[in-house]
Design an enzyme around this catalytic site. Structure first.
Site, mmCIF file in Angstrom:
data_model
loop_
_atom_site.group_PDB
_atom_site.id
_atom_site.type_symbol
_atom_site.label_atom_id
_atom_site.label_comp_id
_atom_site.label_asym_id
_atom_site.label_seq_id
_atom_site.Cartn_x
_atom_site.Cartn_y
_atom_site.Cartn_z
ATOM 1 N N HIS A 1 -10.029 3.489 -0.337
ATOM 2 C CA HIS A 1 -9.264 4.082 0.766
ATOM 3 C C HIS A 1 -8.194 5.043 0.255
ATOM 4 C CE1 HIS A 1 -6.767 4.492 4.313
ATOM 5 N NE2 HIS A 1 -5.781 3.830 3.757
ATOM 6 N N GLU B 1 3.553 -1.867 0.862
ATOM 7 C CA GLU B 1 3.298 -2.566 2.122
ATOM 8 C C GLU B 1 2.124 -3.550 2.010
ATOM 9 O OE1 GLU B 1 5.381 -2.131 4.408
ATOM 10 O OE2 GLU B 1 4.471 -2.900 6.245
ATOM 11 N N ASP B 2 1.003 -3.096 1.474
ATOM 12 C CA ASP B 2 -0.201 -3.928 1.407
ATOM 13 C C ASP B 2 -0.574 -4.336 -0.020
ATOM 14 O OD1 ASP B 2 -0.611 -3.640 4.179
ATOM 15 O OD2 ASP B 2 -1.556 -1.695 3.839
#
Ligand code: MN
Length: 489
Positions: free
Chosen positions: A45, A73-74
């Protein structure tokens, strides 16, 4: 990775390749073992986001931030590491993208939604690169939406259609807007999508055949006049076709659509654009009622430039032809992004960082971004802010001309009063009457795109009529009328 570097070097020879490689490795580490719903490594991604940004010819910091946008964040990275390894600019971009990503239409209250939109517009007004990165991220998520559960698909598609596609349009990224809408369409209106796919297929096919004939003939005639041109057919985006078919005057009759497949002619200079227009009209007669739109002489407010003409093509069938230079084409497809690239090329004397700053500072061309940032400071009440956004930024816009040919970008439904205040507050104060295309109209007349509106002035300033509040649509007009009402009361 080597592909990506090669691609960036083509448009930005001075790219910091070491930094890009570093971002690539950093992202791989931060997302180690992390998988997407499709089962692919999450890293795919991030690579895809960086690739999209390079297709839009974005600067090094944006591509680096594209790799890193989910790492805190992830992923497993810490913000401090980001700051230490990549510096303030990149970290600021990643922060901005994270804030923008907090918008959730369905699973948030209205107040939270508004607060997030506020943050988004603030982040955007500060640095337009943030939105570009967010759009690249969203584009890849939409392209791979099939792997999400059905409920999530609908939510993401709806948010894309309501927030991100209009944003792309406002930033002049026409191609992105079209793709985002087309990707959302089947998830939101599956029945209509299926119907339109089969209903439109033969019409697209037929239009392609006609356009192919026209292309061959025009290439010959342009070459005969020594105009170097490339021509390609552009099929109308299916969601845009859907919206058009739903208009009452079209009433789902596809034979009323003349730009199902349009011809796009790319030439080298503005001069050649007009020369090509002459050749086209010598080859195929222009359609009188539909006429020519010269967005080179008068660009659209989002910066769009091209000449559009509709002609009676082969077999008397109406086709649309768009003429532009390569630079205009890049800008029309990629908007702000291409704007960075060309501004970069033109400002070679500045330092690289100054050039980027100059290119991404919201300027007159993107005036509405600044306006929104200002409004959100002024408007205390959240509900009013949401209304402002919905009405002024995300709804359909019309373009109305002053008698001198300046263009004003107004929300659909705007009246001569909205127009007057948009041109100048003084015009609003001396508003006596209005003419549209030379004819006197009532003040609640709804303006249309392409109208020329002239304000008839009174000698003395005049108190606005409170009744005007019933039909004006812009916040500027409402605020001015209210303010002067209060003053004189
Ligand atoms: Mn992402």
């Amino acid at each position: 990775m080597e592909n990506l570097i090669k691609k960036i070097k083509e448009y930005n020879p001075e790219v910091d390749t070491a930094l890009i490689r570093k971002a690539y490795r950093f992202a791989q580490d931060a997302h180690f073992g992390h998988k997407r719903k499709s089962g692919e490594p999450y890293f795919i991604h991030l690579l895809a986001t960086a690739m999209i940004l390079s297709e839009w010819k974005m600067d090094t910091a944006s591509i680096v931030a594209g790799f890193l946008h989910d790492s805190v964040e992830d992923g497993a990275a810490k913000r401090e590491d980001l700051l230490k390894e990549f510096g303030e600019t990149v970290t600021g971009l990643v922060d901005g993208v994270t804030k923008v990503g907090e918008i959730h239409l369905r699973n948030s209250t209205n107040e939270e939604f508004v607060e997030n939109l506020r943050k988004m517009f603030l982040a955007m007004a500060r640095d337009l690169r943030v939105v570009t990165i967010k759009l690249a991220d969203r584009l890849h998520n939409m392209r791979t939406l099939e792997f999400q559960p059905p409920q999530k698909q609908k939510e993401v598609a709806r948010e894309t259609l309501e927030v991100y596609a209009p944003l792309a349009e406002r930033l002049g990224m026409g191609e992105v807007k079209g793709e985002l809408e087309d990707l959302s369409f089947p998830y939101l209106f599956p029945e209509d999508y299926k119907w339109l796919k089969s209903y439109s297929a033969p019409a697209y096919k037929e239009a392609e055949d006609h356009v192919r004939d026209a292309k061959r003939k025009l290439l010959t005639n342009l070459a005969g006049e020594n105009i170097q041109a490339t021509i390609h057919g552009r099929s109308k985006h299916i969601y845009s076709l859907y919206r058009k078919l739903l208009r009452p005057e079209i009433n789902k009759d596809i034979s009323q659509i003349h730009d199902l497949v349009a011809l796009r002619i790319l030439v080298k200079s503005v001069e050649d654009c007009y020369m090509a227009l002459g050749v086209i009209h010598k080859t195929y007669k222009p359609v009188p009622a539909l006429g020519i739109s010269d967005y080179i002489a008068v660009p659209k407010p989002n910066g769009y430039r091209s000449i559009h003409t509709k002609v009676f093509g082969p077999g008397g069938r109406i086709i649309e032809i768009q003429i532009r230079t390569t630079e205009m084409h890049d800008e029309a497809e990629n908007g702000v992004a291409a704007h960075w690239y060309y501004s970069h090329v033109k400002n070679q004397s500045l330092s690289s960082a100054d050039r980027d700053k100059k290119a991404f500072a919201p300027e007159d061309k993107l005036n509405w971004v600044k306006q929104i940032a200002n409004w959100q400071k002024e408007v205390a009440d959240n509900r009013e802010f949401l209304q402002t956004l919905k009405i002024d930024a995300l709804s359909h816009r019309i373009f109305v001309f002053t008698p001198k040919g300046d263009v004003k970008d107004l929300p659909a439904g705007a009246t001569p009063i909205d127009f007057a205040y948009a041109v100048h507050t003084d015009l609003g104060k001396h508003l006596g009457g209005a003419k549209v295309n030379g004819k006197i109209v009532p003040l609640d007349h709804k303006l249309k795109s392409g109208n020329v509106c002239e304000i008839i002035l009174t000698k003395e300033p005049r108190k606005p009529n409170a009744d005007w509040l019933e039909f004006v649509v812009t916040n500027l007009a409402k605020r001015e009328i209210n303010r002067r009402e209060r003053k004189s009361a």
